[in-house]
Design a protein around this motif. Structure first.
Motif, PDB file in Angstrom:
ATOM      1  N   ALA A   1      33.014 -14.669  27.928  1.00 36.03           N
ATOM      2  CA  ALA A   1      31.863 -13.760  28.004  1.00 36.03           C
ATOM      3  C   ALA A   1      32.084 -12.537  27.116  1.00 36.03           C
ATOM      4  O   ALA A   1      31.157 -12.081  26.430  1.00 36.03           O
ATOM      5  CB  ALA A   1      31.623 -13.334  29.446  1.00 36.03           C
TER       6      ALA A   1
ATOM      7  N   GLU B   1      42.546  -7.014  24.513  1.00 35.27           N
ATOM      8  CA  GLU B   1      42.917  -8.100  25.437  1.00 35.27           C
ATOM      9  C   GLU B   1      44.383  -7.947  25.821  1.00 35.27           C
ATOM     10  O   GLU B   1      45.238  -7.791  24.958  1.00 35.27           O
ATOM     11  CB  GLU B   1      42.653  -9.459  24.769  1.00 35.27           C
ATOM     12  CG  GLU B   1      43.304 -10.659  25.439  1.00 35.27           C
ATOM     13  CD  GLU B   1      42.899 -10.871  26.904  1.00 35.27           C
ATOM     14  OE1 GLU B   1      41.711 -10.863  27.198  1.00 35.27           O
ATOM     15  OE2 GLU B   1      43.825 -11.050  27.742  1.00 35.27           O
TER      16      GLU B   1
ATOM     17  N   GLY C   1      40.959 -16.028  28.134  1.00 32.40           N
ATOM     18  CA  GLY C   1      41.056 -15.714  29.569  1.00 32.40           C
ATOM     19  C   GLY C   1      41.345 -16.979  30.356  1.00 32.40           C
ATOM     20  O   GLY C   1      42.227 -17.767  29.985  1.00 32.40           O
ATOM     21  N   ARG C   2      40.573 -17.175  31.426  1.00 36.51           N
ATOM     22  CA  ARG C   2      40.742 -18.343  32.296  1.00 36.51           C
ATOM     23  C   ARG C   2      40.609 -19.660  31.547  1.00 36.51           C
ATOM     24  O   ARG C   2      41.102 -20.691  31.971  1.00 36.51           O
ATOM     25  CB  ARG C   2      39.630 -18.336  33.350  1.00 36.51           C
ATOM     26  CG  ARG C   2      40.002 -17.671  34.605  1.00 36.51           C
ATOM     27  CD  ARG C   2      38.752 -17.456  35.413  1.00 36.51           C
ATOM     28  NE  ARG C   2      38.172 -16.150  35.140  1.00 36.51           N
ATOM     29  CZ  ARG C   2      37.297 -15.556  35.915  1.00 36.51           C
ATOM     30  NH1 ARG C   2      36.888 -16.160  37.017  1.00 36.51           N
ATOM     31  NH2 ARG C   2      36.823 -14.369  35.627  1.00 36.51           N
TER      32      ARG C   2
ATOM     33  N   PRO D   1      39.016 -24.644  32.496  1.00 40.34           N
ATOM     34  CA  PRO D   1      37.953 -25.647  32.471  1.00 40.34           C
ATOM     35  C   PRO D   1      38.369 -26.952  31.804  1.00 40.34           C
ATOM     36  O   PRO D   1      39.123 -26.953  30.815  1.00 40.34           O
ATOM     37  CB  PRO D   1      36.854 -24.970  31.653  1.00 40.34           C
ATOM     38  CG  PRO D   1      37.107 -23.513  31.810  1.00 40.34           C
ATOM     39  CD  PRO D   1      38.582 -23.364  31.916  1.00 40.34           C
TER      40      PRO D   1
ATOM     41  N   LEU E   1      35.646 -29.520  32.043  1.00 37.96           N
ATOM     42  CA  LEU E   1      34.332 -30.186  31.984  1.00 37.96           C
ATOM     43  C   LEU E   1      33.352 -29.334  31.191  1.00 37.96           C
ATOM     44  O   LEU E   1      33.117 -28.178  31.558  1.00 37.96           O
ATOM     45  CB  LEU E   1      33.763 -30.360  33.397  1.00 37.96           C
ATOM     46  CG  LEU E   1      34.651 -31.079  34.406  1.00 37.96           C
ATOM     47  CD1 LEU E   1      34.270 -30.692  35.824  1.00 37.96           C
ATOM     48  CD2 LEU E   1      34.530 -32.581  34.224  1.00 37.96           C
TER      49      LEU E   1
ATOM     50  N   VAL F   1      44.415  -2.530  28.981  1.00 40.46           N
ATOM     51  CA  VAL F   1      43.745  -1.250  29.230  1.00 40.46           C
ATOM     52  C   VAL F   1      44.243  -0.718  30.570  1.00 40.46           C
ATOM     53  O   VAL F   1      44.304  -1.451  31.562  1.00 40.46           O
ATOM     54  CB  VAL F   1      42.212  -1.450  29.237  1.00 40.46           C
ATOM     55  CG1 VAL F   1      41.495  -0.197  29.718  1.00 40.46           C
ATOM     56  CG2 VAL F   1      41.731  -1.854  27.844  1.00 40.46           C
TER      57      VAL F   1
ATOM     58  N   ASN G   1      34.887  -7.062  30.481  1.00 39.25           N
ATOM     59  CA  ASN G   1      34.838  -8.509  30.736  1.00 39.25           C
ATOM     60  C   ASN G   1      35.894  -8.898  31.772  1.00 39.25           C
ATOM     61  O   ASN G   1      35.825  -9.956  32.380  1.00 39.25           O
ATOM     62  CB  ASN G   1      35.056  -9.260  29.407  1.00 39.25           C
ATOM     63  CG  ASN G   1      35.205 -10.759  29.546  1.00 39.25           C
ATOM     64  OD1 ASN G   1      35.993 -11.394  28.851  1.00 39.25           O
ATOM     65  ND2 ASN G   1      34.453 -11.365  30.437  1.00 39.25           N
TER      66      ASN G   1
ATOM     67  N   TYR H   1      38.195  -5.991  39.919  1.00 39.95           N
ATOM     68  CA  TYR H   1      39.436  -5.407  39.374  1.00 39.95           C
ATOM     69  C   TYR H   1      39.108  -4.133  38.589  1.00 39.95           C
ATOM     70  O   TYR H   1      39.790  -3.122  38.714  1.00 39.95           O
ATOM     71  CB  TYR H   1      40.148  -6.449  38.497  1.00 39.95           C
ATOM     72  CG  TYR H   1      41.100  -5.866  37.484  1.00 39.95           C
ATOM     73  CD1 TYR H   1      42.406  -5.518  37.842  1.00 39.95           C
ATOM     74  CD2 TYR H   1      40.690  -5.643  36.170  1.00 39.95           C
ATOM     75  CE1 TYR H   1      43.267  -4.966  36.907  1.00 39.95           C
ATOM     76  CE2 TYR H   1      41.544  -5.090  35.235  1.00 39.95           C
ATOM     77  CZ  TYR H   1      42.838  -4.747  35.609  1.00 39.95           C
ATOM     78  OH  TYR H   1      43.694  -4.184  34.684  1.00 39.95           O
TER      79      TYR H   1
ATOM     80  N   ASN I   1      44.329 -10.953  35.804  1.00 40.39           N
ATOM     81  CA  ASN I   1      43.876  -9.862  36.684  1.00 40.39           C
ATOM     82  C   ASN I   1      42.696 -10.293  37.557  1.00 40.39           C
ATOM     83  O   ASN I   1      41.738  -9.527  37.740  1.00 40.39           O
ATOM     84  CB  ASN I   1      43.516  -8.615  35.866  1.00 40.39           C
ATOM     85  CG  ASN I   1      44.771  -7.862  35.422  1.00 40.39           C
ATOM     86  OD1 ASN I   1      45.816  -7.973  36.057  1.00 40.39           O
ATOM     87  ND2 ASN I   1      44.670  -7.118  34.337  1.00 40.39           N
TER      88      ASN I   1
ATOM     89  N   GLY J   1      30.643 -11.525  32.670  1.00 37.50           N
ATOM     90  CA  GLY J   1      31.626 -12.497  33.161  1.00 37.50           C
ATOM     91  C   GLY J   1      31.333 -12.999  34.556  1.00 37.50           C
ATOM     92  O   GLY J   1      30.271 -12.747  35.131  1.00 37.50           O
ATOM     93  N   ALA J   2      32.325 -13.699  35.094  1.00 35.82           N
ATOM     94  CA  ALA J   2      32.119 -14.526  36.277  1.00 35.82           C
ATOM     95  C   ALA J   2      31.733 -13.758  37.544  1.00 35.82           C
ATOM     96  O   ALA J   2      30.943 -14.245  38.342  1.00 35.82           O
ATOM     97  CB  ALA J   2      33.386 -15.346  36.533  1.00 35.82           C
TER      98      ALA J   2
ATOM     99  N   THR K   1      29.749 -17.645  37.693  1.00 33.44           N
ATOM    100  CA  THR K   1      30.898 -18.329  37.087  1.00 33.44           C
ATOM    101  C   THR K   1      30.479 -19.503  36.191  1.00 33.44           C
ATOM    102  O   THR K   1      29.358 -19.987  36.283  1.00 33.44           O
ATOM    103  CB  THR K   1      31.861 -18.826  38.176  1.00 33.44           C
ATOM    104  OG1 THR K   1      33.051 -19.333  37.543  1.00 33.44           O
ATOM    105  CG2 THR K   1      31.246 -19.947  38.994  1.00 33.44           C
ATOM    106  N   GLY K   2      31.411 -19.945  35.360  1.00 30.66           N
ATOM    107  CA  GLY K   2      31.183 -21.106  34.493  1.00 30.66           C
ATOM    108  C   GLY K   2      31.105 -20.676  33.041  1.00 30.66           C
ATOM    109  O   GLY K   2      30.710 -19.545  32.733  1.00 30.66           O
ATOM    110  N   MET K   3      31.511 -21.584  32.142  1.00 31.16           N
ATOM    111  CA  MET K   3      31.501 -21.229  30.720  1.00 31.16           C
ATOM    112  C   MET K   3      30.091 -21.015  30.159  1.00 31.16           C
ATOM    113  O   MET K   3      29.849 -20.024  29.476  1.00 31.16           O
ATOM    114  CB  MET K   3      32.243 -22.299  29.916  1.00 31.16           C
ATOM    115  CG  MET K   3      33.730 -22.356  30.242  1.00 31.16           C
ATOM    116  SD  MET K   3      34.498 -23.806  29.517  1.00 31.16           S
ATOM    117  CE  MET K   3      34.410 -23.446  27.786  1.00 31.16           C
TER     118      MET K   3
END
Ligand SMILES: Cc1cc2nc3c(=O)[nH]c(=O)nc-3n(C[C@H](O)[C@H](O)[C@H](O)COP(=O)(O)OP(=O)(O)OC[C@H]3O[C@@H](n4cnc5c(N)ncnc54)[C@H](O)[C@@H]3O)c2cc1C
Length: 493
Positions: free
Chosen positions: A14, A33, A40-41, A56, A58, A248, A277, A282, A430, A465-466, A472-474
């Motif tokens: 994202a 970053e 990221g994930r 991911p 799928l 950061v 993002n 957090y 995080n 972002g999620a 959530t999801g790409m």
């Protein structure tokens, strides 16, 4: 006129997509970053010739990627080498029976009728209704920038209460189409991908099995990380600057504005706007001055987490399809167990991914690259579980379930193992409580009810972002990026 600048905290999908959109509109954009690479994930690693996607696996809703890439001036199909995965999933039930979910309707009819007579008719009705859920929800809930309560709570949206059935529980509703518990599980397990229990998820989420069946599940050559490789390339072409290994420490605020950020090494960077993002709860709790919202966010519902095993294996197990799902007769107990407790369910539902079925380059010749994922509760403050014991329990559950496919010697053939626990998800990215999908998507945390994309007090601080909207999801990450970057551009004038 001086070029306006934006700092982005985090190079998740994202964050990068938003960066590309902003840079294309003439802003000076820098991504900070904490990790050494983007994604990221949506991460990966390679070892001894085995390549693993650690997040991911799928690629769903390909048309959303097509649209979002096009909005960034790029062609999705040209940048990725895609193949459709069909059958999508090979489902294995406790009694040894199987169901291969495929777009081949004749095969679906034969398989479904064997499991429950007349269920093919139920399947067709389910697909028709879930198609409506998909179209309505995408238009009115997902691809929407809710800026004011009135954008969500209005008479025009009232029909959605009936058309996408948010007030009905998904598992209960699927009973209108199937009686057989195995089929109810086969058409609701996708809720797990939202970190949700079908016993809690709104029936709206039947949109997931629909899109997988109709639009397909896809696989880019080289794995899902190829999407992450493609988006930073677009961002760089647009002029985005990346700074890796740059955590950061805090967002610098004045009364109603943010002025920039301070990095962990003490360096201060100023900007006209900041877009976060990193996981939203957090950011509120660790990067901003203390405020009530931060605590409230910690009290919200979080998705569960997963234990992921990555195995380099010295032989091939042809019994394993690209995506094999073992669904358990203790379906409800599985979700109840992980909703509030940091446990591995007894007889868990679990997922095994064998990417070299789709791209032989993912494993050395004659060997296998396997990922096995077992759901587990998210972390609970003040509790330090026995990770080794949980990993052992999950690993044994996987080996036991694999016996249904005649696989009895996997343990002896594992060359190396890497395991991600909720602690890994928290440390690496995080993610609050190590919840893999962030804030969960139950009824009170959907659409406008999710935390917004702009801070209520600091009007030049944005979120993508999620854990923010839409969720959530790409593909959703890319939608979040487009909607939020549009708003930021309007605000900065
Ligand atoms: C196990 C798993 C399986 C999944 N499977 C699928 C799937 O099959 N299909 C699908 O579409 N989606 C799937 N998802 C969901 C998808 O991966 C995520 O929704 C999406 O990647 C989230 O992207 P993001 O940009 O919101 O956030 P993130 O990926 O979390 O990116 C945030 C970035 O911020 C960085 N960051 C955090 N704090 C700081 C800081 N202080 N300073 C600097 N940087 C910081 C992080 O390191 C990270 O790079 C899966 C997720 C997981 C975990």
């Amino acid at each position: 006129m001086k070029q306006k600048s934006v700092l982005i905290i985090g190079a998740g999908l994202a964050g990068i997509a938003a960066a590309a959109a902003l840079a294309r509109r003439g802003l000076h954009v820098t991504i900070l970053e904490k990790n050494a690479h983007p994604g990221g994930r949506c991460d990966h690693f390679s070892r001894e010739g085995h390549t693993f996607d650690t997040g991911p696996t799928l690629l769903i809703m390909p048309h959303v990627y097509e649209d979002e890439f096009a909005a960034l001036g790029a062609s999705f199909r040209e940048r990725l080498d895609l193949q459709r995965v069909d059958p999508t999933y090979h489902l294995v039930f406790d009694n040894g029976s199987r169901l291969n979910l495929t777009s081949d309707l004749k095969s679906m009819e034969d398989q479904l009728e064997q499991i429950e007579p007349d269920s093919f008719d139920g399947f067709l009705r389910y697909m028709e209704e879930s198609g409506q859920h998909y179209n309505q929800a995408m238009r009115h809930l997902v691809d929407r920038d809710f800026r004011h309560p009135g954008d969500f709570f209005n008479l025009r949206n009232l029909p959605l209460l009936f058309s996408v059935r948010p007030l009905l529980k998904h598992y209960q509703h699927v009973g209108a189409f199937f009686d057989e518990p195995r089929l109810k599980a086969a058409f609701t397990f996708q809720d797990m991908y939202m970190g949700l229990s079908p016993f809690e998820a709104p029936a709206t989420f039947s949109m997931m099995p629909y899109t997988e069946m109709v639009h397909g599940v896809w696989y880019p050559k080289g794995g899902l990380y190829q999407v992450v490789e493609a988006v930073p390339a677009i961002a760089r072409e647009a002029g985005v600057e990346f700074a890796f290994g740059c955590p950061v420490e805090r967002i610098d605020v004045t009364d109603h504005h943010v002025g920039g950020v301070t990095l962990k090494d003490g360096q201060r960077i100023q900007a006209d706007a900041v877009l976060a993002n990193a996981d939203l709860p957090y950011v509120y709790n660790e990067l901003l001055p203390p405020e009530k919202t931060a605590q409230k966010l910690l009290n919200k519902r979080y998705s569960c987490s997963v234990l992921s095993f990555f195995w380099g294996v010295d032989k091939v197990y042809p019994q394993l399809a690209p995506h094999t799902l073992f669904l358990s007769d203790n379906y409800r107990e599985n979700f109840d167990a992980v909703a509030h407790k940091m446990v591995v369910p007894e007889n868990p539902c679990l997922y095994v991914h064998a990417p070299s079925r789709l791209d032989p380059a993912m494993a050395p010749a004659g060997q296998d690259t396997l990922t096995a994922i077992v759901p587990i509760g998210h972390m609970i403050d003040g509790q330090e579980p026995d990770w080794r014991a949980l990993m052992h329990q999950a690993r044994q559950a996987i080996f036991k379930r694999l016996e249904a496919l005649g696989i009895r010697d996997l343990e002896q053939h594992i060359k190396f193992e890497t395991c991600f626990t909720p602690l890994s998800w928290r440390r690496r990215y995080n993610l609050v409580k190590g919840a893999t999908h962030g804030l969960c998507h139950n009824l009170t945390q959907l659409g406008y009810l999710r935390p917004g994309n702009r801070h209520a007090r600091y009007h030049n601080l944005y979120f993508v972002g999620a854990s923010t909207r839409p969720g959530t999801g790409m593909p959703t990450a890319m939608i979040s990026a487009r909607l939020t970057s549009q708003r930021l551009i309007e605000d900065l004038g």
